[in-house]
Every structure is written in structure tokens, then in C-alpha cells.
Design a protein around this motif. Sequence first.
Motif, PDB file in Angstrom:
ATOM      1  N   THR A 426       0.828  -1.214   0.000  1.00 25.67           N
ATOM      2  CA  THR A 426       0.000   0.000   0.000  1.00 25.67           C
ATOM      3  C   THR A 426       0.863   1.265   0.000  1.00 25.67           C
ATOM      4  O   THR A 426       0.464   2.286  -0.541  1.00 25.67           O
ATOM      5  CB  THR A 426      -0.964   0.011   1.207  1.00 25.67           C
ATOM      6  N   GLU A 430       0.637   4.789  -2.140  1.00 23.67           N
ATOM      7  CA  GLU A 430       0.649   6.125  -1.520  1.00 23.67           C
ATOM      8  C   GLU A 430       1.733   7.010  -2.138  1.00 23.67           C
ATOM      9  O   GLU A 430       1.619   8.234  -2.159  1.00 23.67           O
ATOM     10  CB  GLU A 430       0.890   6.007  -0.010  1.00 23.67           C
ATOM     11  N   ILE A 521      -4.345  -5.745  -5.072  1.00 20.23           N
ATOM     12  CA  ILE A 521      -3.574  -4.529  -5.365  1.00 20.23           C
ATOM     13  C   ILE A 521      -4.318  -3.690  -6.410  1.00 20.23           C
ATOM     14  O   ILE A 521      -4.453  -2.471  -6.277  1.00 20.23           O
ATOM     15  CB  ILE A 521      -2.140  -4.867  -5.845  1.00 20.23           C
ATOM     16  N   LYS A 524      -7.064  -1.732  -5.100  1.00 19.02           N
ATOM     17  CA  LYS A 524      -6.618  -0.772  -4.077  1.00 19.02           C
ATOM     18  C   LYS A 524      -7.086  -1.199  -2.677  1.00 19.02           C
ATOM     19  O   LYS A 524      -7.589  -0.377  -1.888  1.00 19.02           O
ATOM     20  CB  LYS A 524      -7.104   0.650  -4.398  1.00 19.02           C
ATOM     21  N   SER A 526      -7.036  -2.546   1.245  1.00 17.87           N
ATOM     22  CA  SER A 526      -6.307  -2.032   2.403  1.00 17.87           C
ATOM     23  C   SER A 526      -5.205  -3.006   2.822  1.00 17.87           C
ATOM     24  O   SER A 526      -5.206  -4.180   2.422  1.00 17.87           O
ATOM     25  CB  SER A 526      -7.266  -1.824   3.576  1.00 17.87           C
ATOM     26  N   THR A 527      -4.299  -2.514   3.686  1.00 19.55           N
ATOM     27  CA  THR A 527      -3.208  -3.349   4.209  1.00 19.55           C
ATOM     28  C   THR A 527      -3.765  -4.562   4.935  1.00 19.55           C
ATOM     29  O   THR A 527      -3.253  -5.681   4.780  1.00 19.55           O
ATOM     30  CB  THR A 527      -2.329  -2.513   5.182  1.00 19.55           C
TER      31      THR A 527
END
Length: 565
Positions: A426, A430, A521, A524, A526-527
Motif C-alpha cells: 500500500t 501512496e 492490489i 486498491k 487495504s493493508t
Amino acid sequence: MGLISEAGFLGEQLIRMGIVTEEQIEKALEVQAQKKLKGQKPMLGQVLIELGFCREKDIAQALAKKSGFEFMSINNTGIDMNCANLISPETAAKYKAIPIGMVDGKLKVAMQNPNDIIAIDDIQILTGYEIIPIVVPDRELSAILEQFSNMSQNVERQADNDEEEKEFGSINEESISEKPAVLLVNQIMNHAVRSGASDVHIEPQEKFTRIRFRIDGVLHEIMQQPTKMHPVLSSRIKVLGGMDIAERRIPQDGRITLKIEDKTIDIRVASLPSAYGEKLTLRLLNRNSNLITLEQLGFPEEHLKRYNEVMHLPYGFILITGPTGSGKSTTLYATLAEINSPDKNIITLEDPIERRMAGLNQIQMNAKAGMTFASGLRSILRSDPDIIMVGEIRDRETAKIAVESALTGHLVFSTLHTNDAPGAVTRLGEMGVEPFLTSSSLVGVIAQRLARVLCPACRKAYSMKREELLLNTPDFPLDPWEEFVTLYKPVGCLSCNNTGYKGRMGIYEFLRVSENIQKLILEKASTNEIRHTAIKEGMKTLRQDGLMKVKLGITSMEELLRVVM
């Protein structure tokens, strides 16, 4: 320890104290006689220890009781270096004796033979104090004498080339080569190398100068020196580092190469003006140390198997993540050593080059000259590389070029500062790298920490009930039949500088980018979602790997909690 050669003296005392039996003494005397026939000259105490009938501590206590002298373990009390420095290392070695502290104005001296009147008289004349002989275990005395001797050895400066030698010779060293400063620098350097310190901090305070070593990632205060010593101490180090000794208002950098105990040590010096004078930070790198392998680093077998598949891929992007000082560079070098071969063109971009390796084309970054990771990466792509190592992903531009390089048929390794492996995925998003680029190029992520290894000489076992352990640590790896678990905690001894730990080992998690994770991925995710999927696919987390190393007695629970949340 000056064991008395007459069997009766020591044997009688040990039997009286209930440490050994008469049969064990007889057996020891037989073994001693056999050794003497072979030309050896073993002491009875040494034979008893070898046979496992008693410990060095027991021998020392028996001698102390018989002779009427005080018994002490230096492991428990430590030594006062101000007292030790009252005699020279040569005198200490000659008499096998060292001052360890003061009591009521008298000097306590640990001695191998507390009945040596000549040694006692000489030390009394040299120090001017009345002597109290102390009996200590033989191994402790040997260790502290060797340490004391090495701490005061001469340090020889190595010049890397003639030009540097000439430059060094032009500095007027005489003005600051006063004996106390030279001796103190020698003592600090020798002690640092012997302790296995990675950094030395020399910090002026209001009333004294504090000297701290970073050993196994943790800072320890080693000594304090009078404030008046700081200017000559810092000037001595700055001269060695080729820095301007007249300039104390701005930060400076220097480099020293020293020969200590047959080891060539590269030292990076950084000075920083502080309220009470210049703080000096010395980073020590042992040029002679062997390159550590991935197995020795502590990679779990299942992680290593999966990582081996990834590192031998023809192309892809591999990230190693963790905070500063977590051993990322060491893992990178160990990986490059594993895949280095004459048919591969490996180019690295580093800032700074920490270890020179044969077969690699290593490039030093220079921001002032315009050589940054991004510009360097663009340039090396024109040099036909097979494998590229970028020291650190610091900005969007470097991240994007690294990812694109992996997509155009190169194997790219780099590091990133994130807490865990899923977090690195992630973080790239960013930083502005498009998800479709990341999912296509990223093949694996390693997250790591360094945990201190318990000292094998003094670690202490303790048992815990299953319920109690699971109450505090619900995820501890227990087998169904295990009702009690043996764990270990640190104690501290001379062998480990009273820290309880000796050396460090890696704690790892390895995320293999599978098809499912590629989809996450692109979406998108989350971790947490990426972490959950990776664990379902067999990823062992940092905490799980750490808990297994606690269970195996490699490290302690306290140390694991210090490095892993």
C-alpha cells in the motif's frame, strides 16, 4: 586461580563443603596421574571441572574458605575501571591480578593466587593503597584480564592510499597527541571492537563526557570522563578522521581506517555541535568480517524456500522493509551473494557503500554532483544490467523507475521503511505508483526486525503453565499435548558484557505476491485485507516467527515485545 597442587588441601575442603565425594576425588586423582604420564600438568581443580564434578565457582569458594580470603563473582559485581587503571595492563598480566574496587580506603584486587606476597607488595607500592586480595572464578579473571589488556593496546592507523597518507601527514598532529587523549582513544576503540559495538557516541554533558556503545542495537553507557578531557579527545578523533579541528560550529564528516587486533575497521565519524561541545558519533564497520548467509541470519526454512524461488526469477521487483537498523542491507547483501555469478551483470546504487563485494558494480550516490537514486537508476539501465539493487526507495520518481525496470526484464531489489510486508504494497500506492504497475512487477516482500540472541553462558530457564502463557500470549505456538513450556530469560555475565544477550538474529515475514494478492492490489485493497489473504495463503507473520524463536530459547519474550508489536 593458583590451585594448590596437593590433593589434600583442595580435596579436603571440597568434601567438607559437600561439593564432591571422596570417590570423585579419587577418580579425579587417577585422571590427573594419567595426564601427568602424558606430559601434561593439570591442576586437581581443572580435572574436577572437566569431569563435571564441580564448577569453577565451587573451586574458587573452596580456596577462599580455606585461605580466609573473600570470594566474589565479577559477573555479579562488575569492576571499577578507575581502580583497574591504577596499574598497567602489563602489571595485571604479570601478576594475574586486577584492582576491582575500593572499600574503606583499601583496594580490592582480584588475584589468581591471593597468597602471592610479591604481587601484593608490588601492587601496593604502585598504587599507594593497602591491598585486600579477592578470590574469583578462574574464567572470570582470565576474561577480565584479556579485556583489560586489549583495551589498552595501540591502535594503528591504516592509510587506504598514498594520497591520503600525504594528506594526513600534513596535519599538525603533535599539538593534540597528548598521551592521555591517545591512550583514551585507543581504549575506546579497542573496547568498542571487542564488545562488537556498531556505533560509539561521545557526548559532552554539563559535568562530564559520556561514552556510549550501541551493542546489538541497544545503547549502553560504558564510561564517563571529566569534561576537561573532551576537547583533546574530540581533536584526536577529528585529526584521525581528516577533519578540521579548528571548526567546531558546523557539523563535519570524516573517515578513519584502523588496524585493531588484526582486524581492519572502517570508521565513519560525524561531529555535531551541541550545548556543551561537539558530539561525535563513530560508525564501525569490520572490513574482515565474513559475509553472513541467509540461513545464518535466521530465515525460517519455509520462508527461505519461498524466497529462493523469487530471488532466482529472471525479472521482478523484490522489496525488503523494516525500520532503520533492522538489518535490511545485510539481507540484501546476503541475497546478492547468493545470486552473484559470472553470467550476471549486477549493478548497485548505494548511499553509502557499506560493504564492498567482488563481482558487483557498486555505485556511490552523490546528491551534490546530481547523482541521486532516480538519476543513477536511469543511467544504469543503459549499462545492460541483469540485476539492479537500489539502496532505498525515497521518492515517487525512484519508485516508479524501479517498478518500470522490473517490468522491462530486470530483477530489482530495494528497501522501504514500513512496519510489515503487506504495508509495503500500500505504501507504493501512496507514493504515486499506479496499482497496475505494482501488481505486474512486485513478486515478493520481506519484512524484518533484529532481535538480540540470549547469551548461552548465562540465560536462565523458567517454566510456565499452558493456561498462564495463553492468558498473556493467546497466539503462542503450542502443541495440544504441551501443558508446561520452558522459556528463557536474560541474566548477564562477563561473556555478554552483563547485558544477557550476545549477537542478534533476524525475525522475518515473507509475502509472496500471488494472483489473489495481485487482484487486491488492482482493487486498491487495504493493508489489512492484503495481510488477511497472505496469512490464508501461508504467510507467517513477524510475531509468529518471533514467538517460535522464543519457544526455541533463541531470544526472550521481553526482547520480542521490544522489537515486534
